[in-house]
Write an enzyme that holds these catalytic residues in place. Structure first.
Site, PDB file in Angstrom:
ATOM      1  N   PRO A 130      52.966  42.054  52.338  1.00 48.81           N
ATOM      2  CG  PRO A 130      54.667  42.156  50.718  1.00 48.81           C
ATOM      3  CD  PRO A 130      54.209  42.779  52.024  1.00 48.81           C
ATOM      4  CD1 TRP A 131      50.248  37.506  48.648  1.00 48.03           C
ATOM      5  CD2 TRP A 131      52.018  36.409  47.861  1.00 48.03           C
ATOM      6  NE1 TRP A 131      50.221  37.615  47.282  1.00 48.03           N
ATOM      7  CE2 TRP A 131      51.305  36.948  46.764  1.00 48.03           C
ATOM      8  CE3 TRP A 131      53.175  35.680  47.590  1.00 48.03           C
ATOM      9  CZ2 TRP A 131      51.704  36.770  45.438  1.00 48.03           C
ATOM     10  CZ3 TRP A 131      53.587  35.504  46.274  1.00 48.03           C
ATOM     11  CH2 TRP A 131      52.852  36.048  45.215  1.00 48.03           C
ATOM     12  CB  SER A 206      48.632  44.722  43.338  1.00 45.74           C
ATOM     13  OG  SER A 206      47.413  45.167  43.916  1.00 45.74           O
ATOM     14  CD  GLU A 225      58.157  47.484  46.630  1.00 48.55           C
ATOM     15  OE1 GLU A 225      57.247  47.183  45.836  1.00 48.55           O
ATOM     16  OE2 GLU A 225      59.076  46.724  46.943  1.00 48.55           O
ATOM     17  CB  CYS A 258      58.659  44.078  43.954  1.00 47.24           C
ATOM     18  SG  CYS A 258      57.101  43.713  44.788  1.00 47.24           S
TER      19      CYS A 258
END
Length: 451
Positions: A130-131, A206, A225, A258
């Site tokens: 992810p970013w 997501s 995740e 997260c």
């Protein structure tokens, strides 16, 4: 084909990155497939030495990693420096862990037979990063996969390809060619990688994208995740620094974590005190001075939409402090939402920004019900001076990780993973090695030699 890269601190174009398509994906996976037997065939000790070398290169080039991470994410140096240090430590941790693995019971378990268990690599692992933590999440996935003997093809997020590209270059130097490959691109690139000839997919992103990954993986092993919406139960006897600790954890990485605290839940007796103290602590955290911007125009629009749809009675907002030339960046201030219903969008959805909601509960049972009342179940925290009560509540919270009087405290030795809509699988700790291995039982019948 190229994708435009934007500096989130200024909103200005900062360059372009290639976008891999079917031919590039197929080529990268084939090269990894060819490299996997040689890498997986090394002794754990030799793999460990090479991973130690990779960790040394990360440390040696820490300034370059920090600069690239800041360019893609806008993180301040106080955050990038610590994250680069954690990445080097993670490769060192797994270099040692792979040499100290334990196996299930072995020996004379069946009369006349000797048995033992081999842990074997899967082969080629496709990783989608992810970013929000482009380098650190890559290390969380790649370090145990590599230590376990797999070759890895890793796709960074479209907006943040910078640090993974540098890591792959250093991996080629330390580990060997094609053992770790960076595959820049967009969502379609990720879909192509998931559907390619890989033996496992490790995905962080997501819930909707995770469901798509699971479908495309078609029965192959996956580790997912998928985000969180973490509750923080604040009791009337919470420590004096609770508000400062929660505010700082909320704005770290602009709240784009997260496991960040998202939903503060209090009892009626300390609701107003909690709102007032959290608002005061949040006002001490300035976007631009203490934490960075949101990552992209899309993320900014999503965040603003949730705030707009919220029916909170109170919006307690801090100031902004962008630097010179950063006025058009993707900045949003620390924000506390109070007096809102339990089904408010800011409560039910993962906000992924520098925002905390505050809810009230009649008693501890109601507080736990609120905490466990959303689909995500990744992380949580409890704040109280009563250790017995705190530990009891931590045990009752439905989350893969529970903190007591702290939040976002993580280390390589401790596992991290979600439940429910937050996915499944284990990051960090020696347990993560088994995500990327499969056991093989070998049993030999003992045949006596006739003299």
């Amino acid at each position: 084909m190229k994708t435009t890269l934007v500096d989130p601190r200024t909103g200005a174009v900062r360059g372009a990155a290639p976008v891999a398509r079917e031919e590039e994906v197929r080529s990268a996976v084939a090269a990894a497939r060819a490299a996997a037997p040689g890498w997986g065939g090394l002794t754990p000790g030799e793999r460990a030495r090479r991973l130690e070398r990779l960790a040394a290169l990360v440390t040696e080039h820490a300034a370059a990693y920090r600069a690239r991470e800041a360019a893609g994410t806008g993180k301040p140096d106080t955050e990038t420096a610590g994250e680069v240090e954690q990445v080097a430590d993670l490769f060192r941790f797994y270099a040692g862990a792979v040499r100290a693995q334990s196996a299930p019971a072995a020996g004379r378990l069946v009369e006349g037979h000797e048995s033992w268990v081999r842990w074997e690599p899967l082969g080629v692992v496709g990783v989608v990063v992810p970013w929000n933590y482009p380098l650190m999440m890559a290390a969380w996935r790649c370090a145990p996969a590599l230590a376990a003997g797999n070759a890895v093809v890793a796709k960074p997020a479209e907006t943040t390809p910078d640090t993974l590209e540098l890591l792959a270059g250093h991996a080629a130097e330390a580990l060997g060619p094609d053992v770790l490959t960076a595959l820049p691109g967009d969502r379609e690139t990720g879909r192509l990688l998931v559907g390619a000839d890989v033996d496992m997919v490790a995905f962080t992103g997501s819930a909707a994208a995770g469901a798509d990954v699971a479908a495309r993986a078609a029965g192959r092993r996956i580790s997912l995740e998928l985000g969180g919406n973490s509750p923080a139960l604040v009791l009337p006897d919470a420590p004096d620094d609770t508000w400062t600790q929660l505010a700082r954890a909320c704005v770290y990485n602009a709240g784009q974590s997260c496991a960040a605290p998202a939903r503060v839940i209090t009892l009626d007796a300390n609701y107003e005190t909690t709102v007032a103290h959290l608002a005061a602590a949040a006002r001490e955290c300035l976007a631009g001075r203490d934490f960075g911007p949101l990552n992209s125009a899309d993320q900014l629009a999503r965040y603003d939409d949730i705030v707009r749809r919220s029916t909170a009675g109170r919006h307690l907002v801090a100031d902004l402090a962008p630097g010179a030339g950063e006025e058009d960046g993707f900045w949003r201030p620390a924000r506390i939402l109070a007096d809102l219903p339990d089904d408010d969008p800011a409560v039910l959805e993962e906000v992924f920004g520098p925002l905390l909601t505050v809810q009230r509960a009649a008693d501890l049972d109601a507080a736990v019900a609120l905490a466990n009342g959303v689909p995500q179940a990744l992380a949580s925290s409890v704040w109280t001076r009563d250790l017995t009560t705190g530990l009891d509540l931590a045990g009752r919270l439905d989350a893969g990780e529970a903190w007591l009087n702290c939040h976002l405290v993580q280390t390589a030795e401790l596992p991290h993973g979600g439940r429910g809509a937050s996915g499944h699988g284990t990051d960090l700790s020696t347990l993560a090695l088994h995500e990327y291995q499969r056991p093989k039982t070998v049993t030999a019948r003992l045949v006596r030699r006739l003299v």
